[in-house]
Scaffold this motif. Structure first.
Motif, mmCIF file in Angstrom:
data_model
loop_
_atom_site.group_PDB
_atom_site.id
_atom_site.type_symbol
_atom_site.label_atom_id
_atom_site.label_comp_id
_atom_site.label_asym_id
_atom_site.label_seq_id
_atom_site.Cartn_x
_atom_site.Cartn_y
_atom_site.Cartn_z
ATOM 1 N N TRP A 95 0.843 -1.184 0.000
ATOM 2 C CA TRP A 95 0.000 0.000 0.000
ATOM 3 C C TRP A 95 0.882 1.239 0.000
ATOM 4 N N LEU A 96 0.594 2.172 -0.891
ATOM 5 C CA LEU A 96 1.265 3.470 -0.888
ATOM 6 C C LEU A 96 0.302 4.501 -0.316
ATOM 7 N N HIS A 97 0.814 5.361 0.561
ATOM 8 C CA HIS A 97 0.007 6.421 1.153
ATOM 9 C C HIS A 97 0.572 7.759 0.733
ATOM 10 N N GLN A 98 -0.302 8.744 0.654
ATOM 11 C CA GLN A 98 0.085 10.078 0.205
ATOM 12 C C GLN A 98 1.146 10.669 1.128
ATOM 13 N N GLY A 99 2.244 11.136 0.533
ATOM 14 C CA GLY A 99 3.259 11.866 1.293
ATOM 15 C C GLY A 99 4.410 11.043 1.835
ATOM 16 N N CYS A 100 4.304 9.723 1.906
ATOM 17 C CA CYS A 100 5.422 8.944 2.438
ATOM 18 C C CYS A 100 5.846 7.888 1.413
ATOM 19 N N PRO A 101 7.089 7.997 0.916
ATOM 20 C CA PRO A 101 7.591 6.997 -0.029
ATOM 21 C C PRO A 101 7.726 5.631 0.635
ATOM 22 N N ARG A 102 7.631 4.593 -0.160
ATOM 23 C CA ARG A 102 7.687 3.234 0.382
ATOM 24 C C ARG A 102 8.702 2.422 -0.398
#
Length: 118
Positions: A95-102
């Protein structure tokens, strides 16, 4: 013989050999019939956007921490699959969330960027 025709009046019906109007009938444009999301998709394809929902496979770039691979979304989070090796038969989902790179298990970095919805 006359009684035969009187018993079955369906044989006395006359059929017209000509139609009333000799207009050429065509189907209307599909955009006129479409509504909602389907209409927005058709309008996006007409304007030149062949991938209006960003569902095509993206090639990974360098994907380091300083310049991660940009994934577009209209929402705050998106499920992304990474094929870590070309020979691999499995997909690493995250899961990718807005604002934090993964970071993926293979070492590539991904970041979610905002795209306006259709």
């Amino acid at each position: 013989m006359a009684t035969y025709w009187q018993r079955f009046p369906m044989f006395l019906r006359r059929f017209s050999l000509f139609t009333g109007g000799l207009r050429k009938k065509t189907m209307a444009d599909p955009v006129d019939h479409a509504t909602g999301l389907e209409k927005r998709e058709l309008l996006a394809r007409i304007s030149g956007n062949d991938n209006p929902f960003d569902l095509r496979l993206l090639k990974r770039g360098a994907g380091c921490r300083d310049s991660p691979n940009q994934i577009t979304s209209s929402f705050d989070a998106r499920l992304v699959g990474c094929i870590c090796n070309e020979d691999s038969a499995t997909i690493q989902w995250m899961w990718l969330h807005q604002g934090c790179p993964r970071r993926c298990a293979c070492g590539h970095w991904f970041q979610l960027t905002y795209k306006a919805p259709l």
